[in-house]
Enzyme design. Structure first.
Site, PDB file in Angstrom:
ATOM      1  N   CYS A   1       0.724  -1.233  -0.016  1.00 44.99           N
ATOM      2  CA  CYS A   1       0.005   0.015  -0.048  1.00 44.99           C
ATOM      3  C   CYS A   1       0.869   1.134  -0.043  1.00 44.99           C
ATOM      4  CB  CYS A   1      -1.049  -0.148   1.086  1.00 44.99           C
ATOM      5  SG  CYS A   1      -2.030   1.384   1.329  1.00 44.99           S
TER       6      CYS A   1
ATOM      7  N   GLY B   1       0.045   3.804   2.484  1.00 46.52           N
ATOM      8  CA  GLY B   1       0.049   3.295   3.726  1.00 46.52           C
ATOM      9  C   GLY B   1       1.629   3.491   4.180  1.00 46.52           C
TER      10      GLY B   1
HETATM   11  N1  LIG Z   1      -3.586   0.564  -2.507  1.00 48.89           N
HETATM   12  C1  LIG Z   1      -3.675   1.929  -2.193  1.00 48.89           C
HETATM   13  C2  LIG Z   1      -4.730   2.334  -1.194  1.00 48.89           C
HETATM   14  C3  LIG Z   1      -5.892   2.278  -1.814  1.00 48.89           C
HETATM   15  C4  LIG Z   1      -6.940   2.998  -0.930  1.00 48.89           C
HETATM   16  C5  LIG Z   1      -7.371   2.721   0.440  1.00 48.89           C
HETATM   17  N2  LIG Z   1      -7.978   1.225   0.452  1.00 48.89           N
HETATM   18  C6  LIG Z   1      -8.458   3.725   1.088  1.00 48.89           C
HETATM   19  O1  LIG Z   1      -9.514   3.297   0.903  1.00 48.89           O
HETATM   20  O2  LIG Z   1      -7.868   4.759   1.449  1.00 48.89           O
HETATM   21  C7  LIG Z   1      -2.093   2.343  -1.993  1.00 48.89           C
HETATM   22  O3  LIG Z   1      -1.146   2.102  -2.645  1.00 48.89           O
HETATM   23  O4  LIG Z   1      -2.009   3.635  -1.344  1.00 48.89           O
END
Ligand SMILES: N[C@@H](CCC[C@H](N)C(=O)O)C(=O)O
Length: 276
Positions: free
Chosen positions: A214, A217
């Site tokens: 992510c 993240g």
């Molecule tokens: N996989 C992504 C983040 C995608 C969005 C997340 N699930 C949300 O709802 O904020 C990344 O690489 O940042």
């Protein structure tokens, strides 16, 4: 039939549609159907390229497998930038999302560096349900406690742990994602710092669950680690799908993320055949 491209960044995978020339009949329910790993194509995020506002080269809409919309996706930002850059023979592209403009540049070795913008640290920015110190949230579950939170255009909380392998991520991730302290839910990171310039990270993503990587993240993890005095501003973040090189730039508070992009396959899909 609509052409699609299946892409990924470190195994965080996307179905990408091009809605720049004509509006596509995308709905949250259709995105969820396509994202389904058993009855659809399968992906962590459903991405629609749309015409940009002035100042950007492309608008990127981000939908999670549960149909919810997100403001940031770091790994998809690199993928979409690389697609548009290839089309134009350019080395620099600006991707716009509902959260802002993200300049991305091509680096040697097939890598792409995205300026993911400033981390936002206020409790209303994340957002949180009430005024608390975002460096120490009053939140604990099972073996984890005391996360730090920030927004990268989407909500993140990072728990720092001594032993990442001992964290029951799939058990506590969904409960933490839905904790009432996060009115818009949150992406939940579990990080183990292994050196001043290295950490391991596993993310339970809002609306998607456990993913191999992510990008936003990893941005939140470096920001929160630096705020806690746990790492330097530049560090390698190792996730199950691979490494991102992260930097929280001192001069302007922007977070820089460097990593690879890949196309797995292309195809066509019949959106109209799916229930709206
Ligand atoms: N996989 C992504 C983040 C995608 C969005 C997340 N699930 C949300 O709802 O904020 C990344 O690489 O940042």
């Amino acid at each position: 039939m609509v052409p699609f491209r299946k892409m990924h960044g470190l195994g965080n995978d996307f179905v990408v549609l091009d809605g720049r020339a004509a509006t596509l009949p995308v709905t949250p329910a259709r995105a969820a159907a396509v994202a389904d790993r058993h009855f659809g194509i399968g992906c962590d995020q459903f991405i629609v390229m749309e015409p940009p506002a002035p100042g950007a080269d492309v608008f990127m809409r981000i939908l999670n497998p549960d149909g919810s919309e997100a403001g940031a996706c770091g790994n998809a930002t690199r993928c979409i930038a690389a697609l548009v850059a290839e089309e134009r023979g350019a080395d620099r592209v600006v991707v716009r999302t509902i959260a802002g403009e993200l300049p991305v540049e091509r680096l040697p070795g097939g890598l792409w560096r995205a300026d993911m913008g400033p981390a936002r640290l206020g409790w209303q920015d994340v957002p949180l349900a009430r005024e608390v110190d975002t460096l120490h949230l009053p939140l604990a579950l099972g073996p984890v406690s005391d996360p730090a939170a920030c927004s990268m255009g989407n909500p993140h909380a990072t728990f720092f742990v001594d032993d990442l392998d001992a964290v029951p991520v799939t058990e506590i991730g969904p409960r933490l994602e839905h904790d009432p302290i996060f009115p818009q839910r949150a992406n939940i990171g579990f990080a183990q710092v292994t050196a001043p310039d290295r950490m391991r990270l596993v993310i339970w993503e809002r609306g998607a669950g456990l993913t191999l990587a992510c990008g936003s993240g990893a941005c939140a993890a470096i920001v929160n680690a630096v705020r806690r005095g746990l790492t330097q501003r530049r560090a390698t973040v190792t996730m199950p799908g691979g490494d991102l090189i992260m930097e929280w730039r001192e001069s302007d508070g922007h977070v820089l993320m460097t990593g690879p992009v890949a196309t797995s396959f292309t195809g066509t899909l019949d959106l109209e055949a799916l229930a709206a």
